[in-house]
Scaffold this motif. Sequence first.
Motif, mmCIF file in Angstrom:
data_model
loop_
_atom_site.group_PDB
_atom_site.id
_atom_site.type_symbol
_atom_site.label_atom_id
_atom_site.label_comp_id
_atom_site.label_asym_id
_atom_site.label_seq_id
_atom_site.Cartn_x
_atom_site.Cartn_y
_atom_site.Cartn_z
ATOM 1 N N LEU A 234 40.259 40.259 42.001
ATOM 2 C CA LEU A 234 41.083 40.682 43.129
ATOM 3 C C LEU A 234 41.323 42.184 43.069
ATOM 4 C CD1 LEU A 234 43.730 37.832 43.156
ATOM 5 C CD2 LEU A 234 42.284 38.458 45.102
ATOM 6 N N PHE A 235 41.289 42.828 44.234
ATOM 7 C CA PHE A 235 41.564 44.249 44.341
ATOM 8 C C PHE A 235 42.655 44.435 45.393
ATOM 9 C CE2 PHE A 235 37.180 43.724 43.065
ATOM 10 C CZ PHE A 235 37.030 44.650 42.036
ATOM 11 N N TYR A 236 43.684 45.196 45.039
ATOM 12 C CA TYR A 236 44.786 45.446 45.966
ATOM 13 C C TYR A 236 44.792 46.910 46.389
ATOM 14 C CZ TYR A 236 46.567 40.832 44.823
ATOM 15 O OH TYR A 236 46.691 39.471 44.673
ATOM 16 N N PHE A 237 44.984 47.137 47.686
ATOM 17 C CA PHE A 237 44.988 48.482 48.238
ATOM 18 C C PHE A 237 46.311 48.790 48.947
ATOM 19 C CE2 PHE A 237 40.688 46.717 48.277
ATOM 20 C CZ PHE A 237 40.045 47.613 47.450
ATOM 21 N N GLY A 238 47.311 47.984 48.717
ATOM 22 C CA GLY A 238 48.626 48.177 49.304
ATOM 23 C C GLY A 238 49.597 47.191 48.693
ATOM 24 N N ASP A 239 50.865 47.266 49.091
ATOM 25 C CA ASP A 239 51.845 46.287 48.642
ATOM 26 C C ASP A 239 52.758 45.921 49.801
ATOM 27 O OD1 ASP A 239 54.325 47.920 48.649
ATOM 28 O OD2 ASP A 239 53.297 49.025 47.066
ATOM 29 N N ASN B 240 52.483 34.546 57.476
ATOM 30 C CA ASN B 240 52.832 35.521 56.433
ATOM 31 C C ASN B 240 53.083 34.907 55.061
ATOM 32 O OD1 ASN B 240 52.994 38.155 57.871
ATOM 33 N ND2 ASN B 240 54.507 37.064 59.113
ATOM 34 N N ARG B 241 53.065 33.605 54.965
ATOM 35 C CA ARG B 241 53.475 32.932 53.724
ATOM 36 C C ARG B 241 52.687 33.412 52.508
ATOM 37 N NH1 ARG B 241 56.521 28.492 52.747
ATOM 38 N NH2 ARG B 241 56.165 27.371 50.801
ATOM 39 N N TRP B 242 51.403 33.641 52.676
ATOM 40 C CA TRP B 242 50.568 34.068 51.540
ATOM 41 C C TRP B 242 50.123 35.528 51.673
ATOM 42 C CZ3 TRP B 242 49.536 29.497 54.335
ATOM 43 C CH2 TRP B 242 50.009 28.335 53.715
ATOM 44 N N ARG B 243 50.746 36.254 52.571
ATOM 45 C CA ARG B 243 50.363 37.646 52.811
ATOM 46 C C ARG B 243 51.002 38.532 51.746
ATOM 47 N NH1 ARG B 243 47.895 39.401 57.526
ATOM 48 N NH2 ARG B 243 48.254 37.323 58.386
ATOM 49 N N GLU B 244 50.214 39.426 51.132
ATOM 50 C CA GLU B 244 50.680 40.178 49.966
ATOM 51 C C GLU B 244 50.834 41.677 50.194
ATOM 52 O OE1 GLU B 244 48.984 38.468 46.079
ATOM 53 O OE2 GLU B 244 47.399 38.066 47.556
ATOM 54 N N THR B 245 50.231 42.225 51.240
ATOM 55 C CA THR B 245 50.228 43.687 51.373
ATOM 56 C C THR B 245 50.693 44.182 52.731
ATOM 57 O OG1 THR B 245 47.923 43.762 52.140
ATOM 58 C CG2 THR B 245 48.307 43.839 49.742
ATOM 59 N N GLU B 246 50.999 43.294 53.659
ATOM 60 C CA GLU B 246 51.373 43.709 54.998
ATOM 61 C C GLU B 246 52.201 42.615 55.655
ATOM 62 O OE1 GLU B 246 47.974 44.018 57.650
ATOM 63 O OE2 GLU B 246 47.873 41.841 57.667
ATOM 64 N N ALA C 109 45.535 36.513 56.089
ATOM 65 C CA ALA C 109 45.882 36.469 54.674
ATOM 66 C C ALA C 109 44.724 35.874 53.873
ATOM 67 C CB ALA C 109 47.150 35.636 54.469
ATOM 68 N N LEU C 110 44.652 36.222 52.612
ATOM 69 C CA LEU C 110 43.505 35.908 51.757
ATOM 70 C C LEU C 110 43.070 34.444 51.763
ATOM 71 C CD1 LEU C 110 41.528 37.165 49.643
ATOM 72 C CD2 LEU C 110 43.199 36.526 47.903
ATOM 73 N N PRO C 111 43.974 33.462 51.708
ATOM 74 C CA PRO C 111 43.498 32.072 51.625
ATOM 75 C C PRO C 111 42.617 31.645 52.794
ATOM 76 C CG PRO C 111 45.812 32.178 51.021
ATOM 77 C CD PRO C 111 45.446 33.533 51.570
ATOM 78 N N TYR C 112 42.831 32.215 53.963
ATOM 79 C CA TYR C 112 42.061 31.786 55.126
ATOM 80 C C TYR C 112 40.581 32.160 55.024
ATOM 81 C CZ TYR C 112 46.524 30.610 57.269
ATOM 82 O OH TYR C 112 47.740 30.053 57.544
ATOM 83 N N PRO C 113 40.222 33.415 54.769
ATOM 84 C CA PRO C 113 38.793 33.726 54.632
ATOM 85 C C PRO C 113 38.164 33.098 53.391
ATOM 86 C CG PRO C 113 40.122 35.662 54.133
ATOM 87 C CD PRO C 113 41.038 34.648 54.739
ATOM 88 N N ILE C 114 38.945 32.934 52.323
ATOM 89 C CA ILE C 114 38.412 32.245 51.147
ATOM 90 C C ILE C 114 38.035 30.816 51.516
ATOM 91 C CG2 ILE C 114 39.010 31.282 48.886
ATOM 92 C CD1 ILE C 114 38.400 34.226 48.707
ATOM 93 N N ALA C 115 38.916 30.146 52.240
ATOM 94 C CA ALA C 115 38.624 28.780 52.670
ATOM 95 C C ALA C 115 37.403 28.744 53.585
ATOM 96 C CB ALA C 115 39.832 28.182 53.381
ATOM 97 N N LEU C 116 37.287 29.730 54.484
ATOM 98 C CA LEU C 116 36.127 29.774 55.363
ATOM 99 C C LEU C 116 34.842 29.879 54.550
ATOM 100 C CD1 LEU C 116 34.844 29.960 58.172
ATOM 101 C CD2 LEU C 116 35.224 32.431 58.089
ATOM 102 N N CYS C 117 34.835 30.761 53.557
ATOM 103 C CA CYS C 117 33.652 30.899 52.699
ATOM 104 C C CYS C 117 33.304 29.579 52.024
ATOM 105 C CB CYS C 117 33.884 31.971 51.636
ATOM 106 S SG CYS C 117 33.970 33.659 52.255
ATOM 107 N N GLN C 118 34.317 28.889 51.529
ATOM 108 C CA GLN C 118 34.080 27.621 50.838
ATOM 109 C C GLN C 118 33.520 26.570 51.785
ATOM 110 O OE1 GLN C 118 37.859 26.690 49.043
ATOM 111 N NE2 GLN C 118 37.573 28.136 47.365
#
Length: 225
Positions: A73-78, A105-111, A42-51
Motif C-alpha cells: 500500500l502507498f499513501y499520498f495523503g491523510d 466514506n466508511r473505508w475512505r482513508e485520505t479524503e 475507496a480502496l475496497p471497491y476497485p480491489i473487489a472489481l479486480c478480484q
Amino acid sequence: MVAPLAVDIDGTLSREDRSIDSRVMDVLREWDAPVVIATGKALPYPIALCQFVGIEECVVAENGGVAYVDDELFYFGDREGADAVAREFRAAGYDIGWGESDLVNRWRETELAVSREQPLDVLTEIAERHGLSVVDTEFAYHVKETQMNKGAALPTVAGELGYEPTDFVAVGDSANDVELFEAAGRSYAVANAVDAAKAAADVVVEETYADGFLAAVERIRERAA
C-alpha cells in the motif's frame, strides 16, 4: 504489443446508471499488459472489481490518495484535514449526504466524498480554509489535498510494475482524470466526459460510457498492431 492500461470506473467502465457493463470484464481480463484501475472510489471497491474480473490487484483509489500494487500500500495523503472539513460542514447545518451508515466514506482513508445534493459553494469555502480543494467527479464532491490526484500516484504504481507513466494509455471521463491523462503517454476520453477531461485527452471517442471504453481499446489495439 498493447500498452499498459489505466482506466477509471464510474462513467467509463459503467453504463449510465453506474452498473458495470459486463462486456468490459473480458476485455480487462484478456488485456496483454498490466491494468491499473484508477478511481475516486475507496480502496475496497476497485480491489473487489479486480478480484471479480480476475486481474491483478493494481489500483489507484481515492483520487490518488492511496494505491495498491504487488501486495504493498502507498499513501499520498491523510484524512485529518478532510475530517476537519466534515466537522465544520456539519456544524454549519449541512449533511454529508450518504445516510447513517455512510458506506461511501466508511473505508475512505485520505479524503472525504460529499453528496452532490449538498451546496458546493459552502463546501469549497470551508475546504479552502483548511488548505484543501474540492473536485467534482459528477458522482460526488471529493475533498482532498490539492496535490493529490491520480496522475501524481501513477508514477509510483508504474514504477512498481516496471514501467514509466508515459508507457500507459489512460481512459476516463471525469475532472479527476485530467491529471491522469497528463501523466500517461496517451489518453482517451469517452463521449460523456466532462469538458475538462475532453480537453486534456489526446482522443475523444464518439461513444459514451462502456461503449466508449470499448471503442477506445479498439483504437489502442489498432495502434499496437
